[in-house]
Motif scaffolding. Structure first.
Motif, PDB file in Angstrom:
ATOM      1  N   GLN A  18       0.824  -1.205   0.000  1.00 10.77           N
ATOM      2  CA  GLN A  18       0.000   0.000   0.000  1.00 10.77           C
ATOM      3  C   GLN A  18       0.860   1.258   0.000  1.00 10.77           C
ATOM      4  O   GLN A  18       1.807   1.378   0.743  1.00 10.77           O
ATOM      5  CB  GLN A  18      -0.899  -0.002   1.238  1.00 10.77           C
ATOM      6  CG  GLN A  18      -1.917   1.110   1.264  1.00 10.77           C
ATOM      7  CD  GLN A  18      -2.780   1.043   2.518  1.00 10.77           C
ATOM      8  OE1 GLN A  18      -2.261   0.963   3.615  1.00 10.77           O
ATOM      9  NE2 GLN A  18      -4.093   1.067   2.340  1.00 10.77           N
ATOM     10  N   SER A  20       1.459   5.258   0.658  1.00 12.19           N
ATOM     11  CA  SER A  20       0.997   6.314   1.552  1.00 12.19           C
ATOM     12  C   SER A  20       1.633   7.627   1.122  1.00 12.19           C
ATOM     13  O   SER A  20       2.764   7.644   0.636  1.00 12.19           O
ATOM     14  CB  SER A  20       1.373   6.008   3.001  1.00 12.19           C
ATOM     15  OG  SER A  20       0.772   4.811   3.454  1.00 12.19           O
ATOM     16  N   PRO A  46      -3.528   5.964   1.923  1.00 13.98           N
ATOM     17  CA  PRO A  46      -3.620   6.713   3.181  1.00 13.98           C
ATOM     18  C   PRO A  46      -2.863   8.041   3.103  1.00 13.98           C
ATOM     19  O   PRO A  46      -1.757   8.104   2.542  1.00 13.98           O
ATOM     20  CB  PRO A  46      -2.973   5.777   4.208  1.00 13.98           C
ATOM     21  CG  PRO A  46      -3.066   4.418   3.595  1.00 13.98           C
ATOM     22  CD  PRO A  46      -2.903   4.642   2.126  1.00 13.98           C
ATOM     23  N   TYR A  52      -1.436  11.587   5.197  1.00 14.66           N
ATOM     24  CA  TYR A  52      -1.037  12.153   6.483  1.00 14.66           C
ATOM     25  C   TYR A  52      -0.495  13.562   6.249  1.00 14.66           C
ATOM     26  O   TYR A  52      -0.088  13.909   5.144  1.00 14.66           O
ATOM     27  CB  TYR A  52       0.048  11.298   7.140  1.00 14.66           C
ATOM     28  CG  TYR A  52      -0.306   9.830   7.224  1.00 14.66           C
ATOM     29  CD1 TYR A  52      -0.947   9.312   8.347  1.00 14.66           C
ATOM     30  CD2 TYR A  52      -0.004   8.962   6.175  1.00 14.66           C
ATOM     31  CE1 TYR A  52      -1.276   7.960   8.422  1.00 14.66           C
ATOM     32  CE2 TYR A  52      -0.342   7.614   6.237  1.00 14.66           C
ATOM     33  CZ  TYR A  52      -0.973   7.127   7.366  1.00 14.66           C
ATOM     34  OH  TYR A  52      -1.312   5.787   7.429  1.00 14.66           O
ATOM     35  N   VAL A  88      -5.668  10.812   7.561  1.00 16.14           N
ATOM     36  CA  VAL A  88      -5.695   9.857   8.672  1.00 16.14           C
ATOM     37  C   VAL A  88      -5.332  10.557   9.977  1.00 16.14           C
ATOM     38  O   VAL A  88      -6.007  10.416  10.993  1.00 16.14           O
ATOM     39  CB  VAL A  88      -4.737   8.682   8.416  1.00 16.14           C
ATOM     40  CG1 VAL A  88      -4.718   7.733   9.625  1.00 16.14           C
ATOM     41  CG2 VAL A  88      -5.130   7.929   7.148  1.00 16.14           C
ATOM     42  N   GLU A  89      -4.224  11.324   9.943  1.00 18.00           N
ATOM     43  CA  GLU A  89      -3.798  12.051  11.142  1.00 18.00           C
ATOM     44  C   GLU A  89      -2.882  13.205  10.739  1.00 18.00           C
ATOM     45  O   GLU A  89      -2.124  13.099   9.772  1.00 18.00           O
ATOM     46  CB  GLU A  89      -3.073  11.132  12.123  1.00 18.00           C
ATOM     47  CG  GLU A  89      -2.774  11.783  13.461  1.00 18.00           C
ATOM     48  CD  GLU A  89      -2.242  10.809  14.502  1.00 18.00           C
ATOM     49  OE1 GLU A  89      -1.817  11.285  15.573  1.00 18.00           O
ATOM     50  OE2 GLU A  89      -2.251   9.582  14.249  1.00 18.00           O
ATOM     51  N   ILE A  98       5.724   9.021  12.061  1.00 17.36           N
ATOM     52  CA  ILE A  98       4.521   8.637  11.326  1.00 17.36           C
ATOM     53  C   ILE A  98       4.688   7.246  10.721  1.00 17.36           C
ATOM     54  O   ILE A  98       3.791   6.395  10.799  1.00 17.36           O
ATOM     55  CB  ILE A  98       4.221   9.659  10.219  1.00 17.36           C
ATOM     56  CG1 ILE A  98       3.979  11.045  10.818  1.00 17.36           C
ATOM     57  CG2 ILE A  98       3.003   9.219   9.389  1.00 17.36           C
ATOM     58  CD1 ILE A  98       3.865  12.150   9.784  1.00 17.36           C
ATOM     59  N   LYS A 130       6.609   4.857  11.697  1.00 20.35           N
ATOM     60  CA  LYS A 130       6.607   3.845  12.757  1.00 20.35           C
ATOM     61  C   LYS A 130       5.200   3.580  13.264  1.00 20.35           C
ATOM     62  O   LYS A 130       4.796   2.429  13.434  1.00 20.35           O
ATOM     63  CB  LYS A 130       7.507   4.301  13.911  1.00 20.35           C
ATOM     64  CG  LYS A 130       7.589   3.290  15.050  1.00 20.35           C
ATOM     65  CD  LYS A 130       8.531   3.772  16.137  1.00 20.35           C
ATOM     66  CE  LYS A 130       8.624   2.755  17.271  1.00 20.35           C
ATOM     67  NZ  LYS A 130       9.545   3.219  18.358  1.00 20.35           N
ATOM     68  N   LYS A 131       4.425   4.644  13.501  1.00 21.09           N
ATOM     69  CA  LYS A 131       3.078   4.480  14.052  1.00 21.09           C
ATOM     70  C   LYS A 131       2.164   3.725  13.103  1.00 21.09           C
ATOM     71  O   LYS A 131       1.358   2.887  13.544  1.00 21.09           O
ATOM     72  CB  LYS A 131       2.476   5.848  14.375  1.00 21.09           C
ATOM     73  CG  LYS A 131       1.066   5.753  14.949  1.00 21.09           C
ATOM     74  CD  LYS A 131       0.547   7.100  15.428  1.00 21.09           C
ATOM     75  CE  LYS A 131      -0.841   6.961  16.053  1.00 21.09           C
ATOM     76  NZ  LYS A 131      -1.355   8.240  16.587  1.00 21.09           N
ATOM     77  N   TYR A 132       2.275   4.000  11.808  1.00 23.81           N
ATOM     78  CA  TYR A 132       1.360   3.411  10.836  1.00 23.81           C
ATOM     79  C   TYR A 132       2.000   2.331   9.966  1.00 23.81           C
ATOM     80  O   TYR A 132       1.385   1.887   8.989  1.00 23.81           O
ATOM     81  CB  TYR A 132       0.750   4.513   9.973  1.00 23.81           C
ATOM     82  CG  TYR A 132      -0.249   5.347  10.749  1.00 23.81           C
ATOM     83  CD1 TYR A 132      -1.550   4.898  10.959  1.00 23.81           C
ATOM     84  CD2 TYR A 132       0.115   6.571  11.302  1.00 23.81           C
ATOM     85  CE1 TYR A 132      -2.469   5.644  11.683  1.00 23.81           C
ATOM     86  CE2 TYR A 132      -0.791   7.334  12.029  1.00 23.81           C
ATOM     87  CZ  TYR A 132      -2.086   6.864  12.220  1.00 23.81           C
ATOM     88  OH  TYR A 132      -2.989   7.615  12.942  1.00 23.81           O
ATOM     89  N   ASN A 133       3.217   1.937  10.321  1.00 18.81           N
ATOM     90  CA  ASN A 133       3.904   0.861   9.596  1.00 18.81           C
ATOM     91  C   ASN A 133       3.917   1.107   8.088  1.00 18.81           C
ATOM     92  O   ASN A 133       3.598   0.234   7.283  1.00 18.81           O
ATOM     93  CB  ASN A 133       3.252  -0.494   9.902  1.00 18.81           C
ATOM     94  CG  ASN A 133       4.093  -1.660   9.412  1.00 18.81           C
ATOM     95  OD1 ASN A 133       5.327  -1.583   9.354  1.00 18.81           O
ATOM     96  ND2 ASN A 133       3.441  -2.754   9.041  1.00 18.81           N
ATOM     97  N   ILE A 134       4.294   2.312   7.716  1.00 17.02           N
ATOM     98  CA  ILE A 134       4.354   2.679   6.296  1.00 17.02           C
ATOM     99  C   ILE A 134       5.594   2.067   5.658  1.00 17.02           C
ATOM    100  O   ILE A 134       6.704   2.226   6.154  1.00 17.02           O
ATOM    101  CB  ILE A 134       4.373   4.213   6.139  1.00 17.02           C
ATOM    102  CG1 ILE A 134       3.058   4.802   6.650  1.00 17.02           C
ATOM    103  CG2 ILE A 134       4.607   4.608   4.679  1.00 17.02           C
ATOM    104  CD1 ILE A 134       3.044   6.312   6.710  1.00 17.02           C
TER     105      ILE A 134
END
Length: 228
Positions: A13, A15, A120, A122, A146-147, A166, A168-172
């Protein structure tokens, strides 16, 4: 302008992480009046007796606000800089809520398309949280984003660290940073993402030359996203 590089397609995916000022939001629409109000306020306190240094601010646009005030008020105390910063943010937010700002053309069209293809989105900005959320709420950007992340959320003032948080938080694993300044380009490259430079109001040719891709209009992202 798209440089000759290509990331092999796969099913990971994509981002996109967007800068705010000079990328999504036309900061120039409220910049001069807000900065003028701030320095008029300083003048009323006998802390300023010159013209508003708007051109200096344009040169450093995109850096964190503490660095802005160090540059614009180099001979003033930390307390005066903090006062100027607070007043500036207050005026900016008021101008946004009063509809005096504007998004760049095609933001909503592009965001709708990216949402449709399950990309996604951000925001990563050197702007303060209160200011960013005023923009997000006024233009309903949370319909797509998203955020939204502010530099206030990390200890350093390095945008690369913000983008790292970012990721790390969303595993991009795959995608790009979209922005108009070198800090955005470096943030992308230091985190293994594609750097998409926006040739908009505050952009500089010498900085954009370091981007992987340069766009003149956000509408170009509808095609570029499929190359990531």
């Amino acid at each position: 302008m798209v440089k000759n590089f290509y990331c092999e397609r796969d099913f990971v995916q994509r981002s996109l992480i967007f800068d705010m000022d000079g990328t999504l939001f036309q900061t120039d629409t409220i910049l001069e009046i807000s900065l003028g109000d701030t320095f008029n306020h300083l003048s009323s306190l006998n802390q300023w007796d010159k013209e508003t240094p708007i051109e200096i601010y344009r040169e450093i646009m995109g850096v964190p606000l503490p660095k802005v005030w160090e540059t614009l008020l180099p001979d003033h105390s930390k307390e005066i800089r903090e006062l100027a910063n607070s007043y500036f943010i207050k005026i900016l937010v008021e101008n946004i809520r009063n509809g005096k700002g504007a998004l760049y053309p095609h933001v909503e069209e592009v965001f709708n398309y990216l949402k449709q293809i399950n990309c996604p989105l951000y925001i990563a900005s050197n702007g303060l949280t209160e200011y960013l959320m005023a923009i997000v709420k006024f233009y309903n950007l949370d319909n797509w984003i998203v955020e939204t992340f502010s530099i206030e959320q990390i200890q350093s003032l390095d945008k690369a660290d913000l983008v790292k948080a970012i990721i790390k938080k969303y595993n991009i694993q795959k995608g790009a940073v979209v922005g108009d300044r070198l800090s955005d380009i470096n943030a992308a490259k230091e985190n293994g993402l594609v750097a998409i430079g926006c040739n908009f109001d505050f952009a500089r040719d010498e900085e954009l030359s370091q981007a992987d891709i340069v766009i003149d209009d956000l509408i170009e992202l509808k095609l570029i996203v499929h190359q990531l």
